[in-house]
Design an enzyme around this catalytic site. Sequence first.
Site: not given
Length: 473
Positions: A310-311
């Site tokens: 994600c990040i």
Amino acid sequence: MAGPARRLPDRPMPYWLADDRPARLTVRSPEQDAEVARRVDTLLGKIKDRSAVVGVVGLGYVGLPFAVEKAKVGFRVIGVEQNPKRAARVNAADNYIEDVVDTDLHELVGKGRVRAVTDFAEVPQMDVIVIAVPTPLTINLTPDLQYVENVTHELAKYIRPGQLISLESTTYPGTTDEVMLPILERSGLKADQDFFLAHSPERVDPGNKRFNTKNTNKVVGGVGPASQTVAVAFYSQAIENIVPVSSAKAAEMVKVYENTFRAVNIALVNEMLLLCDRMGLSVWEVLDAAFTKPFGIMPFYPGPGVGGHCIPLDPHYLEWKAREFNFNTHFIALAGEINRKMPEFVRQKAARELNRFGKAVSRSKILALGVSYKRDVGDWRESPAIEVIKLLQEERAEVVYHDPHVPDFREHGLAMESTPLTDELLSECDLVVILTEHSAVDHARVVARSKCVLDTRNATRKVTEGREKIVLL
Ligand SMILES: NC(=O)c1ccc[n+]([C@@H]2O[C@H](COP(=O)([O-])OP(=O)(O)OC[C@H]3O[C@@H](n4cnc5c(N)ncnc54)[C@H](O)[C@@H]3O)[C@@H](O)[C@H]2O)c1
């Protein structure tokens, strides 16, 4: 003749879902409106009495826990998983996702409430179809929507009136409306009329013991009012609090904003760490003191970089989309730049520590402690720990790793297996680099048995003996 848009009869709707929908989606004849209302009611009835069949496309970190949660509240779930090994494991109740409880999967597969298939032929049986496939980046950091597009093309072949399709994969604002909707409408069916389409971003935090699917608020945005109604009803069945937003696009933006928020704040503390290192200050001391302020601040911690699915990826989806609007997302670019620098800083600091003992990196044996991207999970995708290992190996260090959650991994051309964390291993290594703080690791023992420990996570904060051997990043 097509009349003006009307609210569906007897259905309470938030004010922002009323009459300002795009005309293409809302201009319908009264007969069409009645037909839509009938379809909505039919699906709502099936959702309520649990006779709706739920399809989950992609049985990975997001899809498998979701399938299990929906089956637990009484739905029959069919997973569509292109990886035949994964599908076979689900059908054998052989769990491969840490967030899923083994006995839950066993019971649900045994009762026939969850099963997996490898193609889309059973889509017509499904009433709700949730998509949880990967949304990676290309090597040029642009969105790679091939998985979402492939799935949508497959669904378009089998779609039937009355179905709800909901995208859970994280993506840039506009994917559901601009990419999925046109492909699905090539079937001849109309969105928000014949079938329903929504985006509801997954917020799962693997390894989080406090927040799970049930008690994590769920954002839902439909491509039109009918889609919104059925999507909210569907998600309300297994989740305590639903947060409706006015469109699929807004829901997509919520999720990329959340991940951008994390990426930017982590970059900020990482930059503080780089500066504190130059100024001879301990960033950990500074942060501990700063976070005692009871308002106006939120704890974020530095480390060897950011990882996971994600990040490091999602903010770049927004960055790419923003260019279409001649807009530069400066914070995203800067955060990416700083966070990507961190593995190199860990390499430099490791070399510095070895030098203090007169050791060259090329003649050192180094133990990388932890390779997953965050504590207590086995996911090593995009993990900065692996980048650190690669950088140290490029300097010809002998690097071994131990991770209680990752028995082996293959990434960046590396293929490694976890080494048992024995006293012998700890004492023969010139340096131990703690890259992930796993609660299963006894850090006091690690310090006691090691020559020198470079701690990139402040995992040794409670260790009192042998502190002279510890260097914090
Ligand atoms: N993992 C997380 O913590 C997390 C959290 C929030 C959001 N997300 C988002 O959720 C999405 C899924 O992530 P994930 O971590 O579950 O990915 P994953 O790789 O663990 O699982 C995806 C699954 O989809 C399958 N798949 C791919 N193409 C398919 C196709 N055409 N048909 C059927 N199956 C197919 C893959 O084989 C794989 O098993 C991504 O967009 C991710 O950004 C992930």
